[in-house]
Structure formats: C-alpha cells, structure tokens
Scaffold this motif. Sequence first.
Motif, mmCIF file in Angstrom:
data_model
loop_
_atom_site.group_PDB
_atom_site.id
_atom_site.type_symbol
_atom_site.label_atom_id
_atom_site.label_comp_id
_atom_site.label_asym_id
_atom_site.label_seq_id
_atom_site.Cartn_x
_atom_site.Cartn_y
_atom_site.Cartn_z
ATOM 1 N N LEU A 50 0.163 58.023 40.528
ATOM 2 C CA LEU A 50 -0.584 57.618 41.216
ATOM 3 C C LEU A 50 0.685 55.927 40.493
ATOM 4 O O LEU A 50 1.269 55.171 40.737
ATOM 5 C CB LEU A 50 -1.464 56.825 41.758
ATOM 6 N N ASN A 51 -0.345 56.674 38.578
ATOM 7 C CA ASN A 51 1.261 55.404 38.111
ATOM 8 C C ASN A 51 2.048 55.070 38.094
ATOM 9 O O ASN A 51 3.103 54.056 38.503
ATOM 10 C CB ASN A 51 0.312 55.318 36.918
ATOM 11 N N PHE A 52 2.995 56.579 38.317
ATOM 12 C CA PHE A 52 3.950 56.893 38.471
ATOM 13 C C PHE A 52 5.015 55.856 39.673
ATOM 14 O O PHE A 52 6.084 55.361 39.961
ATOM 15 C CB PHE A 52 4.514 57.942 38.171
ATOM 16 N N LEU A 53 4.468 56.566 40.652
ATOM 17 C CA LEU A 53 4.954 55.990 41.811
ATOM 18 C C LEU A 53 4.552 54.402 43.042
ATOM 19 O O LEU A 53 5.372 54.087 43.097
ATOM 20 C CB LEU A 53 3.932 56.413 43.133
ATOM 21 N N SER A 54 3.143 54.223 41.523
ATOM 22 C CA SER A 54 3.524 52.553 41.907
ATOM 23 C C SER A 54 4.044 51.982 41.121
ATOM 24 O O SER A 54 5.150 51.267 41.887
ATOM 25 C CB SER A 54 2.437 52.015 42.176
ATOM 26 N N THR A 55 4.720 52.469 40.085
ATOM 27 C CA THR A 55 5.290 51.606 39.561
ATOM 28 C C THR A 55 7.012 51.779 40.152
ATOM 29 O O THR A 55 7.875 50.196 40.209
ATOM 30 C CB THR A 55 5.975 52.575 38.020
ATOM 31 N N HIS A 56 7.081 52.371 40.655
ATOM 32 C CA HIS A 56 8.644 53.089 41.524
ATOM 33 C C HIS A 56 9.162 52.035 42.643
ATOM 34 O O HIS A 56 9.815 51.401 43.188
ATOM 35 C CB HIS A 56 8.899 54.912 41.368
ATOM 36 N N PHE A 57 7.692 51.576 43.743
ATOM 37 C CA PHE A 57 7.506 51.478 44.254
ATOM 38 C C PHE A 57 7.311 49.689 44.422
ATOM 39 O O PHE A 57 8.072 49.025 44.973
ATOM 40 C CB PHE A 57 5.866 51.626 45.129
#
Length: 234
Positions: A50-57
Amino acid sequence: MESLDDVPSLPTFRDPALLDLALIHRSYANEHPEVGQNNETLEFLGDSVLNFLSTHFLYRLYPDLNESQLTRLRSALVDETQLADFANYLELGKKMKLGKGAIKDKARKNDSLLSDTFEAIIGAYFLDSGIEAVRNFVEPLFESAAEGLLDRKLTAESSILLDTKNRFQEWVQGNLGPTQPKYETIAQSGPAHAPDFTVEVKVGNQVYGVGKGHSKKEAEKRAAELALKQVGAL
C-alpha cells in the motif's frame, strides 16, 4: 470518501485459501489451533504494498507537489482511519474471523482491526495476482479519497496533520543524515483480541522514544511522538 460508484468490491482470488487466511485474526487462530496461522504476516506485506502504490498514485496525480506535501498526503491516504473506511466499504467487519472475546468486545467495528484486515487482504491479493491487479483494485479507492485529502489542505504548512512517524523521519533526515528510524516491538501483553504493545524507536543504536498502544501502529506513533518531544521538535 467521496463517490464510490466506480470502486470495486472485494476482488476474486485465484487461490481462495489466501483470502481466507487474510480474514483470520489472531484471536480466532488461538481458539481454533487447527487453522495454524493468522493474517499478521499478510498484514505486514500489505502495508508495504500500500505504501508503494499510494506513493506512485500520488506522484502521478499531483506532479507539482513537493516531497514534503506528498509525504503528508500519503500519510493521510493510508492511515488507520482511512484504511478502516475502505474496510467498512468492503464490509470486512462482517467477514473477519474473530475469537469469541473479540466479537464480544465489538472488534468488528474497531478501526485498528479493520485497517489491519484491509492490509492483510492487500498482501494476500498481491501474492495471489501480482502488483498490477492490486493497483487496479486500490486506485479507485484512492481516487475516492483523494479530493477529501486536498479539502483538508495537507500542505507543507499544516505539519500537525503529518503523523508522528513521518515527522520524526523528516527530523532524522534533516538533522542526522540519510538514515531511517527503526521501530522494534519489545513487549506484548494482554489477550489476543485486545493486546498491548510496547515499541521503541531507534536511530542507529540510540533509543529516542518508547511508546505503548493497542496496536503496533499506535505504539509506533506514540514512540515517535516521544522521540519528537525528546529532540524538541514537538
């Protein structure tokens, strides 16, 4: 959350056993030793995903914001309250497998357990179907919450809205160099459905703060808060 018209329901798993495991809380596993496992390691994995995907988003959605502003937005997008909102939308409270004591204590409405279960679902779905499937699942959820985040004016000036872990990380990097604080659980007590955790935060070998809470995340935030007070940043 804003409009959820386009948000998907709980995804379909190729391996239903992974979904089942993601819903098993420690209190249920303690009462049913035959299940053998609970969802804590999936929760750990889901947190990182979630941290990775939210950062990219957020990087793609707000290309003009600086690192500090993006950090604040990410903190709000994947904090306990927001993840519990996602879990409630997906009706995870009804689906969680809990022990009798946890059910009696109304754990199905507990933000910490709901947030943890959502993270476990994400971890399980990542193992089941890969990162792009998870991205396609969570980004509509992120989009539904994004406008609300901006409405809260999470700018560089509103540092009080940045959770204490991220604030302490900023202090460390600004004062001690490119290193990361490390959080370690040093004690756990209480029943499975209502545990108490004690966590210390270190930079190198030095302990900066020790915090207690009913979840590891809560204890980590309190440890960071004490660390900020110790260094005069709070």
